[in-house]
Write a protein that holds these residues in place. Structure first.
Motif, mmCIF file in Angstrom:
data_model
loop_
_atom_site.group_PDB
_atom_site.id
_atom_site.type_symbol
_atom_site.label_atom_id
_atom_site.label_comp_id
_atom_site.label_asym_id
_atom_site.label_seq_id
_atom_site.Cartn_x
_atom_site.Cartn_y
_atom_site.Cartn_z
ATOM 1 N N THR A 83 0.713 -1.075 -0.410
ATOM 2 C CA THR A 83 -0.120 -0.413 0.348
ATOM 3 C C THR A 83 0.883 1.316 0.063
ATOM 4 O O THR A 83 2.125 0.971 0.172
ATOM 5 N N MET A 84 0.116 2.737 -0.673
ATOM 6 C CA MET A 84 0.817 4.166 0.051
ATOM 7 C C MET A 84 0.259 4.649 -0.303
ATOM 8 O O MET A 84 -1.088 5.029 -0.678
ATOM 9 N N PHE A 85 0.476 5.762 1.022
ATOM 10 C CA PHE A 85 -0.503 6.330 2.193
ATOM 11 C C PHE A 85 -2.168 5.725 1.327
ATOM 12 O O PHE A 85 -2.856 7.102 0.764
ATOM 13 N N GLY A 86 -2.398 5.209 1.695
ATOM 14 C CA GLY A 86 -3.576 4.172 2.283
ATOM 15 C C GLY A 86 -4.294 3.263 0.511
ATOM 16 O O GLY A 86 -5.349 2.501 0.995
ATOM 17 N N ALA A 87 -3.336 3.644 -0.074
ATOM 18 C CA ALA A 87 -4.147 3.523 -1.509
ATOM 19 C C ALA A 87 -2.887 1.380 -1.881
ATOM 20 O O ALA A 87 -2.000 2.042 -2.228
ATOM 21 N N PRO A 88 -3.832 1.148 -2.478
ATOM 22 C CA PRO A 88 -2.773 -0.392 -3.127
ATOM 23 C C PRO A 88 -1.886 0.104 -3.707
ATOM 24 O O PRO A 88 -2.181 0.771 -5.161
ATOM 25 N N LEU A 89 -0.647 -0.826 -3.749
ATOM 26 C CA LEU A 89 0.116 -0.431 -4.692
ATOM 27 C C LEU A 89 0.456 -1.589 -5.258
ATOM 28 O O LEU A 89 1.491 -2.923 -4.214
ATOM 29 N N LYS A 90 0.771 -1.770 -6.513
ATOM 30 C CA LYS A 90 1.764 -2.992 -7.638
ATOM 31 C C LYS A 90 2.544 -2.552 -7.448
ATOM 32 O O LYS A 90 3.097 -1.250 -8.371
ATOM 33 N N VAL A 91 3.973 -3.986 -7.426
ATOM 34 C CA VAL A 91 5.079 -2.920 -8.196
ATOM 35 C C VAL A 91 5.184 -4.693 -8.803
ATOM 36 O O VAL A 91 5.378 -5.395 -8.843
ATOM 37 N N TYR A 92 5.445 -3.640 -10.156
ATOM 38 C CA TYR A 92 6.375 -4.777 -11.390
ATOM 39 C C TYR A 92 7.269 -5.055 -11.738
ATOM 40 O O TYR A 92 8.075 -4.249 -12.150
ATOM 41 N N THR A 93 8.120 -5.790 -11.990
ATOM 42 C CA THR A 93 9.206 -6.281 -11.854
ATOM 43 C C THR A 93 9.167 -7.635 -13.282
ATOM 44 O O THR A 93 8.459 -8.659 -13.254
ATOM 45 N N ASP A 94 10.126 -6.923 -14.275
ATOM 46 C CA ASP A 94 10.631 -8.121 -15.724
ATOM 47 C C ASP A 94 11.097 -9.674 -14.880
ATOM 48 O O ASP A 94 12.202 -9.398 -14.580
ATOM 49 N N LYS A 95 10.503 -10.180 -15.050
ATOM 50 C CA LYS A 95 10.579 -11.330 -14.991
ATOM 51 C C LYS A 95 12.068 -11.675 -16.080
ATOM 52 O O LYS A 95 12.828 -12.773 -14.644
ATOM 53 N N SER A 96 12.133 -10.663 -16.807
ATOM 54 C CA SER A 96 13.298 -11.172 -17.691
ATOM 55 C C SER A 96 15.182 -10.652 -17.124
ATOM 56 O O SER A 96 16.048 -10.920 -17.806
ATOM 57 N N GLY A 97 14.553 -9.332 -15.826
ATOM 58 C CA GLY A 97 15.625 -8.899 -15.136
ATOM 59 C C GLY A 97 15.189 -7.666 -14.986
ATOM 60 O O GLY A 97 14.445 -6.875 -15.427
ATOM 61 N N ASP A 98 15.859 -7.401 -14.224
ATOM 62 C CA ASP A 98 15.406 -5.636 -13.033
ATOM 63 C C ASP A 98 15.858 -5.097 -13.862
ATOM 64 O O ASP A 98 17.468 -5.169 -13.016
ATOM 65 N N ASN A 99 16.320 -4.014 -14.829
ATOM 66 C CA ASN A 99 17.167 -3.218 -15.402
ATOM 67 C C ASN A 99 16.343 -2.074 -14.280
ATOM 68 O O ASN A 99 17.518 -0.879 -14.516
ATOM 69 N N ARG A 100 16.801 -1.521 -13.115
ATOM 70 C CA ARG A 100 16.283 -0.413 -12.826
ATOM 71 C C ARG A 100 17.470 -0.298 -11.991
ATOM 72 O O ARG A 100 18.601 -1.160 -11.565
ATOM 73 N N SER A 101 17.455 1.113 -11.897
ATOM 74 C CA SER A 101 19.141 2.082 -11.217
ATOM 75 C C SER A 101 18.697 2.974 -10.124
ATOM 76 O O SER A 101 17.968 3.485 -9.979
ATOM 77 N N VAL A 102 19.914 3.454 -9.153
ATOM 78 C CA VAL A 102 19.194 4.139 -7.959
ATOM 79 C C VAL A 102 19.287 5.187 -8.453
ATOM 80 O O VAL A 102 19.160 5.987 -7.694
ATOM 81 N N PHE A 103 20.005 4.965 -9.238
ATOM 82 C CA PHE A 103 20.157 6.588 -9.837
ATOM 83 C C PHE A 103 18.984 6.846 -11.172
ATOM 84 O O PHE A 103 18.938 8.053 -11.856
ATOM 85 N N ASP A 104 18.229 6.560 -10.940
ATOM 86 C CA ASP A 104 16.895 7.181 -12.097
ATOM 87 C C ASP A 104 16.054 7.418 -11.530
ATOM 88 O O ASP A 104 15.564 8.497 -12.305
ATOM 89 N N PHE A 105 15.998 8.101 -10.906
ATOM 90 C CA PHE A 105 15.533 9.329 -9.852
ATOM 91 C C PHE A 105 15.817 10.487 -10.489
ATOM 92 O O PHE A 105 15.733 11.355 -10.253
#
Length: 277
Positions: free
Chosen positions: A177-199
């Motif tokens: 949940t996020m601030f009381g709302a349902p939250l779903k996080v989707y990560t690619d099964k083939s590999g998570d390409n996110r970076s801590v610097f994406d922001f």
């Protein structure tokens, strides 16, 4: 002296003309429409193509009202939506949607709707015109009398544009949940390409905010028959009606911090209609 006689055809024409003169306005409309093959009453079997458009059927509205209760004004997401003035975006999208369907302006439909929904709406409008009917709008309203927020969900990792997302089974999905709302996080099964610097990337907007709202408005669409002598489907009165609309946008995490009501702050301008009734 020479005598002339009326032909049988002349007598019949005079009789028909006299009969037409004696008709009431409604009877004359029926008579002329029958001659021209114009429809005066909606028939679900004959005019089923009209029903492909997402009209605000009472059953649909009732189902949503049973499943959801409007968010209280004290809730985070109610405050965020109205303090962030997202309701102004909702008003504009709702108005432009009606105007674009009535003109019809297919570029306008593309502007306010998610691409797949836009293609569906355009196909429905085209089909109605193909059969000789016309969609019209009544009671143009810039600011809708009432907007109720029924539900808010957050999807991290998805795009508003459905074509940019992979099939659901391609993701690992975690729920929270996020601030009381349902939250779903989707990560690619083939590999998570996110970076801590994406922001740091100004275009990185991983949070899809999905809002279901009921909009109360006298503005409505209806369908004329072939010669615009009769409203075939819907009505043009000014009674307020309800429409269930889903609005979605992708945002950065910094947008969550903008909870305080700041006058004249820039609107998001990135919302799209992703579902309608």
């Amino acid at each position: 002296p020479h005598r002339s006689f009326c032909s049988t055809g002349t007598v019949e024409k005079v009789g028909v003309d006299q009969a037409i003169e004696n008709m009431s306005e409604e009877e004359r409309l029926v008579y002329e429409s029958q001659k021209l093959g114009v429809d005066l009453a909606f028939n679900s079997r004959k005019h089923g193509y009209i029903l492909s458009f997402p009209w605000n059927f009472d059953e649909v509205i009732s189902d949503f009202e049973q499943d959801f209760k409007p968010l209280d004004s004290s809730k985070f997401w109610h405050k965020w939506i109205f303090n962030r003035e997202c309701d102004l975006d909702f008003n504009e999208l709702f108005r432009v949607f009606h105007q674009s369907c009535a003109i019809p302006d297919y570029d306008g439909i593309d502007l306010v709707c998610e691409p797949r929904l836009a293609n569906y709406i355009k196909g429905s409008v085209e089909d109605i015109h193909y059969h000789g009917m016309d969609i019209e709008m009544a009671n143009l309203t810039v600011h809708q009398p009432k907007i109720e927020i029924l539900n808010v969900e957050i999807h991290n990792g998805l795009s508003v544009d459905r074509s940019e997302n992979k099939p659901l089974d391609s993701y690992n999905v975690t729920e929270s949940t996020m601030f009381g709302a349902p939250l779903k996080v989707y990560t690619d099964k083939s590999g998570d390409n996110r970076s801590v610097f994406d922001f740091l990337d100004a275009d990185y907007k991983p949070y899809l905010i999905s809002v279901i709202a009921i909009i109360h408005s006298p503005m409505r669409l209806y369908v004329w028959n072939q010669n615009k002598s009769k409203v075939l489907f819907g009505s043009e009165d000014n009674e307020q009606i309800k429409n269930v609309v889903k609005f979605e946008t992708n945002i950065k995490w910094t947008e969550f911090l903008k909870l305080a009501p700041v006058p004249n702050q820039p609107l998001l301008r990135t919302w799209k209609i992703t579902d309608y009734n």
